[in-house]
Design a protein around this motif. Structure first.
Motif, PDB file in Angstrom:
ATOM      1  N   PHE A 174     -12.250   8.213  -3.715  1.00 28.44           N
ATOM      2  CA  PHE A 174     -10.885   7.975  -4.196  1.00 28.44           C
ATOM      3  C   PHE A 174     -10.204   9.256  -4.637  1.00 28.44           C
ATOM      4  CE2 PHE A 174     -13.160   4.010  -4.924  1.00 28.44           C
ATOM      5  CZ  PHE A 174     -12.271   3.070  -4.397  1.00 28.44           C
ATOM      6  N   TYR A 175      -8.891   9.265  -4.477  1.00 25.33           N
ATOM      7  CA  TYR A 175      -8.082  10.273  -5.156  1.00 25.33           C
ATOM      8  C   TYR A 175      -6.795   9.583  -5.602  1.00 25.33           C
ATOM      9  CZ  TYR A 175      -4.550  10.891  -1.496  1.00 25.33           C
ATOM     10  OH  TYR A 175      -3.509  10.684  -0.621  1.00 25.33           O
ATOM     11  N   PHE A 176      -6.215  10.062  -6.689  1.00 25.80           N
ATOM     12  CA  PHE A 176      -5.033   9.398  -7.265  1.00 25.80           C
ATOM     13  C   PHE A 176      -3.769   9.963  -6.647  1.00 25.80           C
ATOM     14  CE2 PHE A 176      -1.894   8.298 -10.505  1.00 25.80           C
ATOM     15  CZ  PHE A 176      -2.242   6.978 -10.756  1.00 25.80           C
ATOM     16  N   ASN A 177      -2.938   9.074  -6.090  1.00 21.60           N
ATOM     17  CA  ASN A 177      -1.668   9.471  -5.492  1.00 21.60           C
ATOM     18  C   ASN A 177      -0.582   9.378  -6.571  1.00 21.60           C
ATOM     19  OD1 ASN A 177       0.911   9.310  -4.182  1.00 21.60           O
ATOM     20  ND2 ASN A 177      -0.133   8.903  -2.248  1.00 21.60           N
ATOM     21  N   LYS A 178      -0.144  10.525  -7.078  1.00 26.13           N
ATOM     22  CA  LYS A 178       0.822  10.545  -8.187  1.00 26.13           C
ATOM     23  C   LYS A 178       2.169   9.943  -7.784  1.00 26.13           C
ATOM     24  CE  LYS A 178      -1.207  14.497 -10.581  1.00 26.13           C
ATOM     25  NZ  LYS A 178      -1.050  15.924 -10.937  1.00 26.13           N
ATOM     26  N   THR A 179       2.538  10.093  -6.528  1.00 25.49           N
ATOM     27  CA  THR A 179       3.832   9.575  -6.062  1.00 25.49           C
ATOM     28  C   THR A 179       3.865   8.055  -6.152  1.00 25.49           C
ATOM     29  OG1 THR A 179       3.911  11.412  -4.495  1.00 25.49           O
ATOM     30  CG2 THR A 179       5.494   9.632  -4.157  1.00 25.49           C
ATOM     31  N   LYS A 180       2.793   7.404  -5.680  1.00 28.23           N
ATOM     32  CA  LYS A 180       2.743   5.944  -5.694  1.00 28.23           C
ATOM     33  C   LYS A 180       2.258   5.388  -7.029  1.00 28.23           C
ATOM     34  CE  LYS A 180       2.101   3.370  -2.175  1.00 28.23           C
ATOM     35  NZ  LYS A 180       3.498   3.153  -1.774  1.00 28.23           N
ATOM     36  N   PHE A 234      -0.968   4.981  -7.610  1.00 24.24           N
ATOM     37  CA  PHE A 234      -2.162   4.205  -7.273  1.00 24.24           C
ATOM     38  C   PHE A 234      -3.224   5.130  -6.674  1.00 24.24           C
ATOM     39  CE2 PHE A 234       0.958   0.719  -7.004  1.00 24.24           C
ATOM     40  CZ  PHE A 234       0.286  -0.267  -7.699  1.00 24.24           C
ATOM     41  N   PRO A 235      -4.501   4.744  -6.804  1.00 23.89           N
ATOM     42  CA  PRO A 235      -5.542   5.507  -6.118  1.00 23.89           C
ATOM     43  C   PRO A 235      -5.513   5.210  -4.620  1.00 23.89           C
ATOM     44  CG  PRO A 235      -6.521   3.719  -7.405  1.00 23.89           C
ATOM     45  CD  PRO A 235      -5.052   3.651  -7.619  1.00 23.89           C
ATOM     46  N   CYS A 236      -5.884   6.186  -3.813  1.00 23.54           N
ATOM     47  CA  CYS A 236      -5.998   6.004  -2.363  1.00 23.54           C
ATOM     48  C   CYS A 236      -7.460   6.148  -1.964  1.00 23.54           C
ATOM     49  CB  CYS A 236      -5.164   7.031  -1.607  1.00 23.54           C
ATOM     50  SG  CYS A 236      -3.394   6.861  -1.898  1.00 23.54           S
ATOM     51  N   LEU A 237      -7.821   5.476  -0.886  1.00 23.47           N
ATOM     52  CA  LEU A 237      -9.212   5.459  -0.431  1.00 23.47           C
ATOM     53  C   LEU A 237      -9.424   6.509   0.651  1.00 23.47           C
ATOM     54  CD1 LEU A 237     -11.871   3.756  -0.791  1.00 23.47           C
ATOM     55  CD2 LEU A 237     -11.086   2.378   1.130  1.00 23.47           C
ATOM     56  N   LYS A 238     -10.378   7.410   0.405  1.00 23.64           N
ATOM     57  CA  LYS A 238     -10.718   8.421   1.419  1.00 23.64           C
ATOM     58  C   LYS A 238     -11.689   7.805   2.409  1.00 23.64           C
ATOM     59  CE  LYS A 238     -10.570  12.380  -1.754  1.00 23.64           C
ATOM     60  NZ  LYS A 238     -11.433  13.371  -2.421  1.00 23.64           N
ATOM     61  N   LYS A 239     -11.537   8.141   3.668  1.00 31.83           N
ATOM     62  CA  LYS A 239     -12.464   7.626   4.675  1.00 31.83           C
ATOM     63  C   LYS A 239     -13.749   8.462   4.626  1.00 31.83           C
ATOM     64  CE  LYS A 239      -9.099   5.383   7.418  1.00 31.83           C
ATOM     65  NZ  LYS A 239      -8.421   5.272   8.694  1.00 31.83           N
ATOM     66  N   PRO A 240     -14.887   7.855   4.990  1.00 32.13           N
ATOM     67  CA  PRO A 240     -16.147   8.590   4.909  1.00 32.13           C
ATOM     68  C   PRO A 240     -16.158   9.844   5.780  1.00 32.13           C
ATOM     69  CG  PRO A 240     -16.423   6.495   6.087  1.00 32.13           C
ATOM     70  CD  PRO A 240     -15.058   6.493   5.501  1.00 32.13           C
ATOM     71  N   PRO A 275      -6.422   9.462   4.533  1.00 35.54           N
ATOM     72  CA  PRO A 275      -6.748   8.507   3.466  1.00 35.54           C
ATOM     73  C   PRO A 275      -5.943   7.216   3.605  1.00 35.54           C
ATOM     74  CG  PRO A 275      -6.273  10.687   2.582  1.00 35.54           C
ATOM     75  CD  PRO A 275      -5.899  10.711   4.017  1.00 35.54           C
ATOM     76  N   ARG A 276      -6.515   6.128   3.140  1.00 33.18           N
ATOM     77  CA  ARG A 276      -5.840   4.825   3.210  1.00 33.18           C
ATOM     78  C   ARG A 276      -5.154   4.571   1.869  1.00 33.18           C
ATOM     79  NH1 ARG A 276      -6.751  -0.450   5.591  1.00 33.18           N
ATOM     80  NH2 ARG A 276      -4.964  -1.643   4.853  1.00 33.18           N
ATOM     81  N   CYS A 277      -3.828   4.527   1.897  1.00 36.15           N
ATOM     82  CA  CYS A 277      -3.066   4.256   0.678  1.00 36.15           C
ATOM     83  C   CYS A 277      -2.364   2.915   0.820  1.00 36.15           C
ATOM     84  CB  CYS A 277      -2.025   5.350   0.431  1.00 36.15           C
ATOM     85  SG  CYS A 277      -2.769   6.956   0.041  1.00 36.15           S
ATOM     86  N   LEU A 278      -2.000   2.342  -0.325  1.00 31.68           N
ATOM     87  CA  LEU A 278      -1.286   1.069  -0.302  1.00 31.68           C
ATOM     88  C   LEU A 278       0.077   1.250   0.359  1.00 31.68           C
ATOM     89  CD1 LEU A 278      -2.157  -0.150  -3.893  1.00 31.68           C
ATOM     90  CD2 LEU A 278      -2.988  -1.137  -1.770  1.00 31.68           C
ATOM     91  N   GLY A 279       0.575   0.179   0.983  1.00 35.19           N
ATOM     92  CA  GLY A 279       1.826   0.240   1.747  1.00 35.19           C
ATOM     93  C   GLY A 279       3.079   0.380   0.895  1.00 35.19           C
ATOM     94  N   LYS A 280       4.225   0.374   1.579  1.00 29.33           N
ATOM     95  CA  LYS A 280       5.516   0.595   0.924  1.00 29.33           C
ATOM     96  C   LYS A 280       5.845  -0.462  -0.123  1.00 29.33           C
ATOM     97  CE  LYS A 280       7.654   2.944   4.859  1.00 29.33           C
ATOM     98  NZ  LYS A 280       8.659   2.829   5.930  1.00 29.33           N
ATOM     99  N   SER A 281       5.274  -1.668   0.050  1.00 32.79           N
ATOM    100  CA  SER A 281       5.597  -2.751  -0.882  1.00 32.79           C
ATOM    101  C   SER A 281       4.917  -2.573  -2.239  1.00 32.79           C
ATOM    102  CB  SER A 281       5.198  -4.111  -0.286  1.00 32.79           C
ATOM    103  OG  SER A 281       3.793  -4.187  -0.153  1.00 32.79           O
ATOM    104  N   LYS A 282       3.987  -1.602  -2.335  1.00 35.01           N
ATOM    105  CA  LYS A 282       3.282  -1.365  -3.605  1.00 35.01           C
ATOM    106  C   LYS A 282       3.804  -0.092  -4.264  1.00 35.01           C
ATOM    107  CE  LYS A 282       0.564  -4.848  -2.787  1.00 35.01           C
ATOM    108  NZ  LYS A 282       0.736  -6.097  -3.521  1.00 35.01           N
TER     109      LYS A 282
END
Length: 209
Positions: free
Chosen positions: A139-145, A147-153, A159-166
């Motif tokens: 994980f790393y924290f996305n300050k703009t959103k 929310f934390p984003c998920l790093k791929k192995p 990285p996988r971040c939550l969509g625009k609706s979040k």
């Protein structure tokens, strides 16, 4: 949905299940050993978030303050408004406990999922009987959103971040309305803590804010 083969776990996510009266019986009759994961957050924040999402699709809707009350002068909360009703978690949980033991339900704190995603996902992996593969290094924290984003192995992709609706900015709500809602939810929260055996500390969080 594709068939699950040996060694796989099938997961399916639909937020409305938790608040749909028919869902517990239907799921139980289909597969009574199903494990259930419920993500909950402070019901006041949840209601404002719900309203924010609706507002983005229907800008013409009345203000949050108007929708939240049957009679604002008397302070009568409109608990039939879905944005508020969903947050009465104890009410919904009662339906599920008629069909599933608590040992088959994991309650995940939405606040902790943001502040400490690895720890919450460790609980999820344990609950599902999986080896703990996802850790804090994923994980790393996305300050703009916010929310934390998920790093791929092994850095196999973006990285996988939550969509625009979040992560939308919430509208400013009258502090008096927020205070009334906190008072409204307090006994229901206490009941929910007692039913689950977990203290989500939403009152403490409110005092800090």
């Amino acid at each position: 949905m594709p068939r699950t083969v040996e060694g796989q776990i099938t997961m399916e996510k639909t937020p409305s299940y938790f608040v749909t009266n028919e869902a517990p019986q239907r799921i139980h009759s289909m597969a009574k050993d199903t494990k259930l994961i419920v993500v909950v957050r402070n019901p006041v924040t949840r209601a404002i978030s719900d309203y924010t999402q609706t507002l983005s699709k229907k800008p013409e809707i009345p203000t949050f303050e108007v929708l939240a009350f049957k009679n604002r002068t008397l302070g009568l909360i409109d608990a039939s408004w879905s944005a508020l009703r969903i947050g009465i978690y104890a009410l919904h949980l009662e339906s599920w406990m008629q069909y599933f033991p608590l040992s088959q339900i994991l309650f995940v704190s939405g606040e902790d999922l943001i502040s400490n995603p690895a720890e919450e996902l460790a609980k999820v992996q344990d609950f599902l009987g999986l080896q703990r593969i996802i850790t804090d290094k994923h994980f790393y924290f996305n300050k703009t959103k916010g929310f934390p984003c998920l790093k791929k192995p092994e850095d196999t992709g973006a990285p996988r971040c939550l969509g625009k609706s979040k992560g939308r900015t919430h509208p400013k709500i009258d502090p008096d309305v927020i205070q009334r809602l906190r008072k409204f939810y307090k006994p229901f929260n206490a009941m929910f803590y007692q039913m689950t055996g977990q203290d989500f500390q939403w009152e403490k969080e409110e005092l800090e804010s």
